[in-house]
Motif scaffolding. Sequence first.
Motif, mmCIF file in Angstrom:
data_model
loop_
_atom_site.group_PDB
_atom_site.id
_atom_site.type_symbol
_atom_site.label_atom_id
_atom_site.label_comp_id
_atom_site.label_asym_id
_atom_site.label_seq_id
_atom_site.Cartn_x
_atom_site.Cartn_y
_atom_site.Cartn_z
ATOM 1 N N LEU A 76 0.855 -1.193 0.000
ATOM 2 C CA LEU A 76 0.000 0.000 0.000
ATOM 3 C C LEU A 76 0.891 1.244 0.000
ATOM 4 C CD1 LEU A 76 -2.597 -1.339 2.580
ATOM 5 C CD2 LEU A 76 -3.089 -0.773 0.184
ATOM 6 N N ASP A 77 0.261 2.403 -0.179
ATOM 7 C CA ASP A 77 1.081 3.622 -0.326
ATOM 8 C C ASP A 77 1.729 4.061 0.983
ATOM 9 O OD1 ASP A 77 -0.912 5.285 -2.911
ATOM 10 O OD2 ASP A 77 0.704 3.799 -2.958
ATOM 11 N N ASN A 78 0.960 3.954 2.074
ATOM 12 C CA ASN A 78 1.482 4.525 3.328
ATOM 13 C C ASN A 78 0.841 3.849 4.537
ATOM 14 O OD1 ASN A 78 -1.110 5.798 3.932
ATOM 15 N ND2 ASN A 78 -0.648 7.165 2.221
ATOM 16 N N VAL A 79 1.268 4.267 5.714
ATOM 17 C CA VAL A 79 0.859 3.591 6.962
ATOM 18 C C VAL A 79 -0.625 3.813 7.266
ATOM 19 C CG1 VAL A 79 1.602 5.527 8.431
ATOM 20 C CG2 VAL A 79 1.526 3.197 9.384
ATOM 21 N N GLU A 80 -1.175 4.963 6.843
ATOM 22 C CA GLU A 80 -2.616 5.182 7.098
ATOM 23 C C GLU A 80 -3.440 4.173 6.304
ATOM 24 O OE1 GLU A 80 -4.011 9.095 6.122
ATOM 25 O OE2 GLU A 80 -6.101 8.590 6.574
ATOM 26 N N GLN A 81 -3.092 3.983 5.033
ATOM 27 C CA GLN A 81 -3.804 2.976 4.221
ATOM 28 C C GLN A 81 -3.614 1.582 4.835
ATOM 29 O OE1 GLN A 81 -2.685 3.035 0.087
ATOM 30 N NE2 GLN A 81 -3.321 5.162 -0.220
ATOM 31 N N ALA A 82 -2.433 1.340 5.376
ATOM 32 C CA ALA A 82 -2.141 0.017 5.957
ATOM 33 C C ALA A 82 -3.063 -0.254 7.148
ATOM 34 C CB ALA A 82 -0.671 -0.043 6.389
#
Length: 332
Positions: free
Chosen positions: A317-323
């Motif tokens: 995924l793009d970043n930790v929030e999406q994760a």
Amino acid sequence: HITSGLARGLQTQALKKSSLAFCFDVDGVLLHGHEAIPCAKKALRMVEGENSRGLKIPYILLTNGGGKPEAERARSLSEVLGVNISEHQLIQAHTILRPIAKKYGHEPVLILGGELDTCRKIAEGYGYTQPSLPIDYLATDSRIWPFYKLNDAENEIAKPHPPHPKFVLTVHDPRNWALEIQLLVDLLTHPTHPPPKIVFCNPDLLWRSDYPRSRFGQGAFRTALTAAYRASTGKKLEYEQFGKPTRATYEFAEGFLMDQAGIEVGEEMPRVYMVGDNPESDIAGANAHGWESILVNTGVYNSADDGPPVHWPTRMLDNVEQAVEWAIDREF
Ligand code: G3P
Ligand code: MG
């Protein structure tokens, strides 16, 4: 009134036994250098309870970085990331050396890495009673490495005539590779004293700081030392390696996660989601340990430039929030 109390009670119970938990890498996932990656604060707030279920999800931070005592680093991470992170949620590259001091703390050790004597103080805080530094040797005899002169700050803290070390503990990323490689080869080939055991705490060849291109980590120092040792002795360097992706470090980290999740030994673990930026350390280690792994695009790995990762994650995924969003949606 009773039902809401019952619901709260059940949720508290559910809280203790959350069905999922997170293990966050730090550099390249939450931070770039000393700054928070923009969406990291939101991601941690979601884990702390700002999510569709209102659930506080247990988590730890597992980094191959370090260089400060855990309590001090946890305070500065809390400030930068906007959530309260306790030292009991933070496993740094060298944290594993703390329990090891119970058995070997009385032995003389040479400490590598970090600024000035910060890592000597970390070692002393863990219970090592005779920690020396490379500058102690240079202060004893400046001819050891003729191309570097100690500065005033180093002269201030150097302790000449250190005892021959039983172990070399590479606590954090070394700063003076030339002096340190020369000194280690001297100690490993000492004419009368037995060679010290070499311990590394972070195998990272590369890591992501606030510079747009990955930087050499402690693994690059180990590579340079290995090459100089083989060129000058013809021998392969023997060493002990800790840090992600080693099994020892993931097993050590799992104990912290169990504490955070309120899980006793023998009880079923929640599904753990490791969020990392380095396939070689974060993804490889999580996969080997049976955790879910999420590779994000904000650090060492970049899907636009790097092609398929050497270790395949559960999800990219793009970043930790999406994760965090994806893992919570997947679990509920
Ligand atoms: O020195 C830190 C670096 O090697 C990696 O840190 O947080 O990405 O494991 P991290
Ligand atoms: Mg990282």
